[in-house]
Scaffold this motif. Sequence first.
Motif, PDB file in Angstrom:
ATOM      1  N   GLY B 328       0.835  -1.207   0.000  1.00  0.00           N
ATOM      2  CA  GLY B 328       0.000   0.000   0.000  1.00  0.00           C
ATOM      3  C   GLY B 328       0.860   1.244   0.000  1.00  0.00           C
ATOM      4  O   GLY B 328       0.582   2.214  -0.702  1.00  0.00           O
ATOM      5  N   GLY B 329       1.933   1.200   0.797  1.00  0.00           N
ATOM      6  CA  GLY B 329       2.854   2.341   0.871  1.00  0.00           C
ATOM      7  C   GLY B 329       3.483   2.642  -0.481  1.00  0.00           C
ATOM      8  O   GLY B 329       3.575   3.806  -0.890  1.00  0.00           O
ATOM      9  N   ILE B 330       3.874   1.583  -1.189  1.00  0.00           N
ATOM     10  CA  ILE B 330       4.511   1.784  -2.501  1.00  0.00           C
ATOM     11  C   ILE B 330       3.505   2.396  -3.481  1.00  0.00           C
ATOM     12  O   ILE B 330       3.800   3.387  -4.156  1.00  0.00           O
ATOM     13  N   PHE B 331       2.284   1.818  -3.496  1.00  0.00           N
ATOM     14  CA  PHE B 331       1.239   2.404  -4.364  1.00  0.00           C
ATOM     15  C   PHE B 331       0.960   3.847  -3.942  1.00  0.00           C
ATOM     16  O   PHE B 331       0.723   4.719  -4.787  1.00  0.00           O
ATOM     17  N   GLY B 332       0.982   4.077  -2.624  1.00  0.00           N
ATOM     18  CA  GLY B 332       0.740   5.426  -2.111  1.00  0.00           C
ATOM     19  C   GLY B 332       1.779   6.405  -2.621  1.00  0.00           C
ATOM     20  O   GLY B 332       1.451   7.542  -2.987  1.00  0.00           O
ATOM     21  N   ILE B 333       3.037   5.964  -2.667  1.00  0.00           N
ATOM     22  CA  ILE B 333       4.105   6.833  -3.153  1.00  0.00           C
ATOM     23  C   ILE B 333       3.892   7.147  -4.629  1.00  0.00           C
ATOM     24  O   ILE B 333       4.003   8.308  -5.059  1.00  0.00           O
ATOM     25  N   ILE B 334       3.536   6.097  -5.386  1.00  0.00           N
ATOM     26  CA  ILE B 334       3.276   6.320  -6.815  1.00  0.00           C
ATOM     27  C   ILE B 334       2.123   7.322  -6.966  1.00  0.00           C
ATOM     28  O   ILE B 334       2.224   8.296  -7.719  1.00  0.00           O
ATOM     29  N   ALA B 335       1.050   7.080  -6.209  1.00  0.00           N
ATOM     30  CA  ALA B 335      -0.101   7.992  -6.269  1.00  0.00           C
ATOM     31  C   ALA B 335       0.308   9.396  -5.824  1.00  0.00           C
ATOM     32  O   ALA B 335      -0.120  10.388  -6.412  1.00  0.00           O
ATOM     33  N   GLY B 336       1.156   9.454  -4.788  1.00  0.00           N
ATOM     34  CA  GLY B 336       1.615  10.746  -4.284  1.00  0.00           C
ATOM     35  C   GLY B 336       2.350  11.539  -5.356  1.00  0.00           C
ATOM     36  O   GLY B 336       2.101  12.736  -5.544  1.00  0.00           O
ATOM     37  N   PHE B 337       3.233  10.839  -6.100  1.00  0.00           N
ATOM     38  CA  PHE B 337       3.940  11.528  -7.192  1.00  0.00           C
ATOM     39  C   PHE B 337       2.959  11.958  -8.272  1.00  0.00           C
ATOM     40  O   PHE B 337       3.048  13.063  -8.805  1.00  0.00           O
ATOM     41  N   GLY B 338       2.000  11.068  -8.558  1.00  0.00           N
ATOM     42  CA  GLY B 338       0.998  11.381  -9.577  1.00  0.00           C
ATOM     43  C   GLY B 338       0.214  12.627  -9.222  1.00  0.00           C
ATOM     44  O   GLY B 338       0.117  13.567 -10.021  1.00  0.00           O
ATOM     45  N   PHE B 339      -0.308  12.656  -7.992  1.00  0.00           N
ATOM     46  CA  PHE B 339      -1.114  13.800  -7.566  1.00  0.00           C
ATOM     47  C   PHE B 339      -0.269  15.065  -7.464  1.00  0.00           C
ATOM     48  O   PHE B 339      -0.758  16.169  -7.706  1.00  0.00           O
TER      49      PHE B 339
END
Lengths: 241, 398
Positions: B328-339
């Motif tokens: 979840g953290g890794i996906f969160g980081i990807i999403a964080g960069f995206g946003f």
Amino acid sequence: MTPLIEFRDLCKTYVMGDTIVRAADHISFSVNEGEFVAIVGKSGSGKSTCMNIIGCLDVPTSGEYLLDGRNVGAMSKNELSEIRNAKLGFIFQQYNLLPKLDLLDNVAVPLLYAGKGKRERRATAQKMLERVGLGDKLHNRPNQLSGGQQQRVSIARALSNSPSVILADEPTGALDSRTGREVLEMLQALHKEGNTVVLITHDNSIAATAQRIIRLEDGRVTFDGPASDPKAGVEKAGAMA
Amino acid sequence: MSFSESLSLALQNIWGSKMRSFLTMLGIIIGIAAVMVIVGLGNGMENYMTDMFKTIGTNICEVTLTGRDTSRTASVEDMYEVLRDNARYFDNMSPTVSMRGSIKVGTEELDYTNATGVAETYFEIKSYEIAEGRALHYMDMEARSRVCVIGSYVANEYYGGHAVGETIRINGAEFTIVGVMAQEDDEPARGMTDDVVYLPYSTAARLSGLGSVSSYSFTVIDEDNVSIAKTALENSLYDIFRSEDAYMVISMTQLLSVMTDMLNVVITILAVIAGISLVVGGVGIMNIMLVSVTERTREIGIRKALGAKESSIMVQFVIEAAVTACIGGIFGIIAGFGFSSLGTVIITNILGFDMEVTPSAGSIVLAVGASAAIGVAFGFLPARKAALLNPIDALRYE
């Protein structure tokens, strides 16, 4: 020779509400290495309690249970886990295979907890599956097999860590009579190879497969002797030698 | 059972129920993305502010003479004296007089253009280059000449790029444009650095009807020692006015650090609020792990019967929770960069700020650490429940 399994005046009581149930009432017997014993009894006779205690899943309330000379009643939970892993091979009525694992991994589970390396686990598991005639289905899932085949997998699993005792709890209970017979023949073959087999059943005709019968009623031993003794009360199924 | 085996078991179980695992992770994903974007916004705002202050000049101390609580006054000459006294710290000084009033080119009024009276040193202080014509001279100050230097934006917008020699009206008085500054901003805009008019401070003071000049810009020699220089300057001013209320010294670096501090407080509070969603995500993981323990009661029983110790079962479930949280953290980081990228696009294109949402490495490390910690912490309770199951009951569980 020290017996492999020894019950000394063993009692097990459960408290159910405000009544005390005596599931095992001063039971004493011993099983030597290489014997094939059937513990027979009706529902409520205490045979499941005996099976749990022999299997080190439960400990007696009083009395002693010695497995291979060691007092199980005094063991910690960790020691019980270790001894289950090292000394006992379970065969259950419902096979109890892990549905998400393939046969190879299922059979390798005891070896995993024994701390064996992956390669060794796989090699041993494959050997065991070949032994029960499922060498061509190593990567199938349990639900792809028939009941009889699943029970053979569970026998392979019981054998995988070369246990001292094979403990079969109603192994044919979920099978039709023909596949049930196959499983019993397999147990007899294991016995002939020198393994100690303890069979727990309510069915006299199945108990007749064994060499020796221990009959339980209301938590007490009412008969302990060879299966051939007429007082054993088991009918000899003619087809089986 | 080794760690890598527990890990692969955990991955198998997570992969085995993809949809559920993803929904479980969602809380963590959103939490981490939110923390990253908020911290990124904070960093972006800080960078934006730092850039803004840099154009003003971080080496500048602004002095404002309020004259409060004193009968003493200081002339421009007195302030030059102050500069000489503090030559160790300051290398330049210019009076500044902000003009309020109209600026007109012909009949057209320039509403956003700033007109400021400065000394000839001002261009050096600000390191402004003159593209055409000349800068202001000492003589212009002495003579109170009606001359001025204009920014490139004014020259291009109102004079077609050829402004030297033309005239501009400030508060009704006609000024001759003697110089045009080189372009300062990458994209000159109305009211910004290039939309300016500089005239001699003496002329400006007279035009505004002020007797004395009350604002001065001092340049610090050593930018790392702004606060020492500021104190020295304040001491000199105290010697003149004998009152601390009579003057104000603002250093841009100090102002920047005060504003950055304030911004950091706000961002920290926001990040903590966003972090609460991480806790909610953790509770989500715990909830699903509890369900999973119940569902897998029989499996646990089988494993225990076959020799699994309480610790093995415990480790298996804790690792599964931790791995869920980490993925979840890794996906969160990807999403964080995206946003963050999305945020940058929105801010620059729609709001018109030249600001970039930049998530910091620290916040990412913190986010991953937090998600792993959450996994372990919230996985603990279900794992314990699983480990303590009685094998007999677990085997009989349907």
